[in-house]
Write a protein that holds these residues in place. Structure first.
Motif, PDB file in Angstrom:
ATOM      1  N   ASN A 191      38.252  34.687  33.463  1.00  0.00           N
ATOM      2  CA  ASN A 191      38.960  35.959  33.562  1.00  0.00           C
ATOM      3  C   ASN A 191      38.369  36.809  34.687  1.00  0.00           C
ATOM      4  O   ASN A 191      37.395  37.525  34.505  1.00  0.00           O
ATOM      5  CB  ASN A 191      38.887  36.711  32.227  1.00  0.00           C
ATOM      6  N   SER A 192      38.997  36.742  35.844  1.00  0.00           N
ATOM      7  CA  SER A 192      38.509  37.439  37.042  1.00  0.00           C
ATOM      8  C   SER A 192      38.724  38.940  36.991  1.00  0.00           C
ATOM      9  O   SER A 192      38.200  39.673  37.832  1.00  0.00           O
ATOM     10  CB  SER A 192      39.212  36.886  38.286  1.00  0.00           C
ATOM     11  N   GLN A 193      39.510  39.413  36.010  1.00  0.00           N
ATOM     12  CA  GLN A 193      39.786  40.837  35.893  1.00  0.00           C
ATOM     13  C   GLN A 193      38.755  41.569  35.032  1.00  0.00           C
ATOM     14  O   GLN A 193      38.764  42.784  34.947  1.00  0.00           O
ATOM     15  CB  GLN A 193      41.196  41.073  35.353  1.00  0.00           C
ATOM     16  N   ASN A 233      42.675  40.570  43.594  1.00  0.00           N
ATOM     17  CA  ASN A 233      44.007  40.001  43.396  1.00  0.00           C
ATOM     18  C   ASN A 233      44.090  38.932  42.313  1.00  0.00           C
ATOM     19  O   ASN A 233      45.132  38.750  41.704  1.00  0.00           O
ATOM     20  CB  ASN A 233      44.536  39.401  44.706  1.00  0.00           C
ATOM     21  N   ARG A 234      42.999  38.199  42.107  1.00  0.00           N
ATOM     22  CA  ARG A 234      43.034  37.098  41.143  1.00  0.00           C
ATOM     23  C   ARG A 234      43.004  37.611  39.716  1.00  0.00           C
ATOM     24  O   ARG A 234      42.142  38.391  39.347  1.00  0.00           O
ATOM     25  CB  ARG A 234      41.824  36.174  41.321  1.00  0.00           C
ATOM     26  N   LEU A 292      50.080  36.262  36.884  1.00  0.00           N
ATOM     27  CA  LEU A 292      49.427  35.307  35.990  1.00  0.00           C
ATOM     28  C   LEU A 292      48.140  35.915  35.460  1.00  0.00           C
ATOM     29  O   LEU A 292      47.188  36.116  36.204  1.00  0.00           O
ATOM     30  CB  LEU A 292      49.118  33.987  36.724  1.00  0.00           C
ATOM     31  N   SER A 293      48.126  36.181  34.180  1.00  0.00           N
ATOM     32  CA  SER A 293      46.939  36.748  33.543  1.00  0.00           C
ATOM     33  C   SER A 293      46.108  35.639  32.895  1.00  0.00           C
ATOM     34  O   SER A 293      46.599  34.542  32.614  1.00  0.00           O
ATOM     35  CB  SER A 293      47.338  37.762  32.461  1.00  0.00           C
ATOM     36  N   PHE A 309      44.918  30.389  41.865  1.00  0.00           N
ATOM     37  CA  PHE A 309      46.361  30.229  41.721  1.00  0.00           C
ATOM     38  C   PHE A 309      47.140  30.968  42.804  1.00  0.00           C
ATOM     39  O   PHE A 309      46.655  31.952  43.373  1.00  0.00           O
ATOM     40  CB  PHE A 309      46.807  30.745  40.346  1.00  0.00           C
ATOM     41  N   VAL A 310      48.352  30.512  43.057  1.00  0.00           N
ATOM     42  CA  VAL A 310      49.271  31.199  43.968  1.00  0.00           C
ATOM     43  C   VAL A 310      49.601  32.581  43.400  1.00  0.00           C
ATOM     44  O   VAL A 310      49.632  33.571  44.132  1.00  0.00           O
ATOM     45  CB  VAL A 310      50.566  30.373  44.163  1.00  0.00           C
ATOM     46  N   GLN A 311      49.803  32.652  42.094  1.00  0.00           N
ATOM     47  CA  GLN A 311      50.179  33.903  41.443  1.00  0.00           C
ATOM     48  C   GLN A 311      48.999  34.876  41.442  1.00  0.00           C
ATOM     49  O   GLN A 311      47.861  34.490  41.199  1.00  0.00           O
ATOM     50  CB  GLN A 311      50.599  33.671  39.983  1.00  0.00           C
TER      51      GLN A 311
END
Length: 121
Positions: free
Chosen positions: A79-81, A34-35, A107-108, A100-102
């Motif tokens: 960058n968790s993605q 999700n992050r 939020l990228s 983050f909440v987003q």
């Protein structure tokens, strides 16, 4: 920290804490579910290495990687993605992190970095 207050005001932190990895532990290759990104600061370690996969040669098998070489007392947009992993060696590793909440769709990493660059001007 002034910059953390400013980031929190703009994007809102959900969770802030410290991640502890024991000696001789591998936090395997993964991409966060999700992050989209986080803010990290390595607090203590003897020998630990954070890697990001770059060019994939064969899916899930062979790929090039680059190392994030944390500098002391420095915050990093993370960058968790991107596929990443940690190899920790002799001592316990402590990492301060802000989530983050987003989520990743809201939020990228790129959006966070753009905001930070403009904030620092």
């Amino acid at each position: 920290e002034e910059v953390l207050r400013a980031i929190d005001k703009e994007f809102k932190f959900d969770k802030v804490g410290v991640i502890k990895l024991p000696p001789y532990f591998n936090y395997g290759w993964h991409q966060d579910t999700n992050r989209g990104c986080s803010i990290n600061m390595l607090l203590s370690h003897d020998q630990s290495h954070t890697f990001f996969a770059t060019d994939v040669v064969r899916e899930n098998m062979d790929f090039y990687f680059t190392e994030l070489k944390y500098q002391p007392h420095t915050f990093y947009a993370f960058n968790s993605q991107k596929h990443h992993c940690v190899f920790n060696f002799k001592e316990t590793r402590y990492l301060f992190t802000c989530e983050f909440v987003q989520n990743k769709n809201e939020l990228s990493y790129e959006r966070l970095c753009e905001w930070v660059i403009n904030y620092e001007k």
